[in-house]
Write an enzyme that holds these catalytic residues in place. Structure first.
Site, mmCIF file in Angstrom:
data_model
loop_
_atom_site.group_PDB
_atom_site.id
_atom_site.type_symbol
_atom_site.label_atom_id
_atom_site.label_comp_id
_atom_site.label_asym_id
_atom_site.label_seq_id
_atom_site.Cartn_x
_atom_site.Cartn_y
_atom_site.Cartn_z
ATOM 1 N N GLU A 30 -7.450 -4.343 5.770
ATOM 2 C CA GLU A 30 -7.945 -3.876 4.483
ATOM 3 C C GLU A 30 -9.209 -4.547 4.009
ATOM 4 O O GLU A 30 -9.289 -5.758 3.901
ATOM 5 C CB GLU A 30 -6.879 -4.115 3.429
ATOM 6 C CG GLU A 30 -5.760 -3.146 3.622
ATOM 7 C CD GLU A 30 -4.573 -3.561 2.843
ATOM 8 O OE1 GLU A 30 -4.615 -4.653 2.273
ATOM 9 O OE2 GLU A 30 -3.629 -2.785 2.813
ATOM 10 N N LYS A 46 1.359 -1.438 14.002
ATOM 11 C CA LYS A 46 0.923 -1.181 12.620
ATOM 12 C C LYS A 46 0.743 -2.512 11.897
ATOM 13 O O LYS A 46 1.340 -3.522 12.276
ATOM 14 C CB LYS A 46 1.889 -0.279 11.878
ATOM 15 C CG LYS A 46 3.294 -0.763 11.677
ATOM 16 C CD LYS A 46 3.527 -1.687 10.519
ATOM 17 C CE LYS A 46 2.898 -1.125 9.256
ATOM 18 N NZ LYS A 46 3.003 -2.176 8.198
ATOM 19 N N THR A 65 3.788 -5.998 7.169
ATOM 20 C CA THR A 65 4.284 -6.464 8.440
ATOM 21 C C THR A 65 3.521 -5.916 9.634
ATOM 22 O O THR A 65 3.121 -4.764 9.625
ATOM 23 C CB THR A 65 5.721 -5.932 8.517
ATOM 24 O OG1 THR A 65 6.434 -6.600 7.514
ATOM 25 C CG2 THR A 65 6.351 -6.135 9.865
ATOM 26 N N SER A 72 2.374 -3.133 -9.069
ATOM 27 C CA SER A 72 2.595 -2.938 -10.503
ATOM 28 C C SER A 72 2.032 -1.604 -10.962
ATOM 29 O O SER A 72 1.299 -0.967 -10.248
ATOM 30 C CB SER A 72 1.949 -4.060 -11.303
ATOM 31 O OG SER A 72 0.567 -4.110 -11.056
ATOM 32 N N ASN A 93 -5.395 -5.433 -2.746
ATOM 33 C CA ASN A 93 -4.254 -6.335 -2.856
ATOM 34 C C ASN A 93 -3.906 -6.732 -4.281
ATOM 35 O O ASN A 93 -2.892 -7.383 -4.510
ATOM 36 C CB ASN A 93 -4.494 -7.571 -1.995
ATOM 37 C CG ASN A 93 -4.280 -7.264 -0.536
ATOM 38 O OD1 ASN A 93 -3.191 -6.864 -0.134
ATOM 39 N ND2 ASN A 93 -5.329 -7.391 0.260
ATOM 40 N N THR A 120 1.811 1.998 6.970
ATOM 41 C CA THR A 120 1.939 1.836 5.520
ATOM 42 C C THR A 120 0.541 2.015 4.931
ATOM 43 O O THR A 120 0.150 3.138 4.617
ATOM 44 C CB THR A 120 2.534 0.464 5.145
ATOM 45 O OG1 THR A 120 1.798 -0.575 5.758
ATOM 46 C CG2 THR A 120 3.990 0.380 5.587
#
Lengths: 386, 386
Positions: free
Chosen positions: A262, A171, A182, A386, A381, A148
């Protein structure tokens, strides 16, 4: 090498159209046997995604023919309709492979609360079945299709000198990613191993590897670790040897997950020793690993042991400030209730950081794997859905 | 108005030279009686600073003549020498006021692991004693002298229609500040109240206010909340009335602490209802309030209820996804196991955000007060001590 490293496995990764970007988003891993033994560990989150509920159920008979995985949607908090989607996906895989749905595990990752585009998923299953191959490239495609916000696929493969091996891909990492990323892990082996031994080995390995990777305390609704054994090597390793190699593969994947998490600029090992119990050691390690003041100090390359002492003290573990010692990168900064060395003696310029905490109470130990908390984490994050 | 609002109190705030900046750094609050009843609640961190150990000890006799507070150094993790420094500070205050050291509480805030410059502290005590006054300005000077990274002093004062009142000041908020900014609170009242009732009222008020302010999960080595009663109003309120007004003053200070917490751009109330127990409600509220994925989503004004559901599910509370409901700013986004409304219906543009979580299991409730996680938080906390 990856899941296709051990003998008896084929894999595929295809672009099924679940992701609007057109990137790879559906993976299939097939165990061609002769043995089809399998085990799994799942998220402890009370809010479990439909594929987790399904896969937990099918794993009861300790046997899997295949695993199908998708990115682009977690299929979590989707109600009974979401569960039917998972069931339909497993049925489709069973149909194209000529097996039963009860032999097919399902994993999903992506945003919570959205139904999957089932036309894309089901046609993707057919495409993936046609692309199945035992090559390194096929394994890489599967590892890539589950990504992802991962920037690179994570793969591992280790062989034992006796001739059997263990491979896998992973992942995500806990809940560190904006896409509710996840952690999904599929491990394969060609060792001959009994179902109970495989289950015990997986639990033992996960307990000291994936369970101790803690980037932000999150526990996804979809976390799944599966191991499939083909027995194709016709070799039956000692259980201890198997557990040891499985743990090494899992730890290799943990290091890769942490390095790609991240915004991370530091890889931090929090090593706790001298605890009254292993649970105390884990509690202290996790409290320090999740502490935002500790994490931001590390981002600033600041050996701020006072914040570590604060976090140790607020953990639920048995702690005595007079026996506590804290070292960073080998320099003991706090001991016997007071400052032991000037913090300027510690260099935190490098990416790897070791925080060693000795509680001085018992003999239990645990290591937690974490990162710093950076601007990159906040940026990625706060700018997602949005 | 502040600690000098109630009758019978004088205060002072001076620049003692503890801070290199020359800012106000030493505060004194004196209870001129006739009553000298006092109570305190302290950090539950196992690593307690010297002034906490001292103040806990003197509070055993439920009586205080004065509180001396310093910023510019926490006097934590400073060993026996640090405890002697606290003792010497209390002795100096006792000497200038003509009382015993056992009637003097001490509070400190600042960096952990550094000894205080005692020449500056002791001469500061003398200067402060000379500056003691019952004016609003003197109270403000005391509230200002305890600030570390606070941008404004926090003060409150509320009077009962019967004629007695409660005042107070506060600094910090949990461990949110880079300077290991302890939460220090001094409350004063001129109500006539027995020691046991004062202690019970303080515990009841703190339990639903300061204990439920959770910006980053930190619990300082120095957190202290003290209440002093002078009895100078000669009025004896009902215990319920006193507890209610004390709670209102504490909540007012909690709102101010939250609003001034570092980098915060959102004031977030996490309201948990329908829990099996109050402890479950608190657990859920704190897990959501401390979750970095929830906090970064709020910073991005993103009503990402999936992250809230994940956090609820990973709390240690009894949770059933099928009875769980999540509303943000009055819009129910998740209910009955699936999406209840489109997230675009929620506007998070304003600073105040209300997250309402109904577990649908029991009848217990709790509210946790928190903030978002912003670039400002990372910036201020990564750039401090080095």
């Amino acid at each position: 090498m990856t899941v296709t490293g051990p003998k008896g496995f084929r894999a595929a990764g295809v672009a099924a159209g679940i992701k609007e970007s057109g990137a790879l988003d559906l993976a299939l891993v097939v165990n061609d046997g002769p043995q089809h033994t399998a085990a799994g560990v799942f998220t402890r989150n009370a809010v479990k995604a439909a594929p987790v509920l399904w896969s937990q159920e099918v794993l009861r008979h300790q046997r899997l023919r295949a695993v199908v995985l998708n990115s682009g949607g977690a299929n979590a908090a989707t109600g009974p309709g979401g569960f039917q989607d998972t069931h339909a996906t497993a049925e489709k895989v069973a149909e194209v492979l000529g097996t039963g749905a009860i032999d097919v595990a399902v994993c999903s990752t992506g945003l919570i609360g959205e139904r999957l585009p089932m036309d894309a998923v089901l046609s993707g299953v057919v495409t993936a079945a046609g692309a199945l191959d035992a090559t390194r490239e096929a394994g890489l495609a599967a590892a890539t299709a589950v990504m992802t916000t991962d920037s690179v696929p994570k793969q591992s493969w280790k062989s034992h000198s006796d001739g059997w091996s263990i491979g896998g891909f992973a992942k995500g990492a806990g809940m560190l990613a904006p896409n509710l990323a996840t952690m999904l892990v599929v491990l394969t082996t060609d060792a001959v191993i009994a179902p109970e031994a495989l289950d015990a080995a997986l639990r033992a390995a996960a307990r000291v590897t994936f369970d101790r990777l803690d980037v932000d305390g999150g526990t996804s609704t979809n976390d799944t670790v599966l191991v499939l054994s083909s027995g194709a090597s016709e070799l039956s390793p000692r259980v201890d040897d198997f557990t040891e190699l499985l743990t090494a593969v899992c730890l290799d994947l943990v290091y890769q997950l942490r390095a790609d998490s991240e915004g991370a600029t530091k890889d931090v090992d929090v090593i706790v020793r001298g605890a009254a119990s292993e649970q105390d050691a884990i509690n202290v390690g996790r409290t320090v690993a999740e502490d935002n003041l500790v994490k931001t100090a590390l981002f600033g390359s600041d050996p701020n042991w006072g914040r570590i002492a604060m976090a140790v003290g607020r953990s639920q573990a048995e702690v005595d400030p007079n026996t506590l010692a804290i070292a960073i990168n080998g320099v003991t900064l706090f001991a016997s209730g007071t400052t032991a060395a000037d913090r300027t003696k510690v260099d935190l310029g490098a990416r790897a950081i070791e925080i060693a905490i000795d509680l001085g109470i018992g003999s239990s130990t645990a290591t937690i794997y974490t990162t710093d908390l950076s601007h990159g984490y906040v940026e990625e994050n706060s700018a997602y859905s949005s």
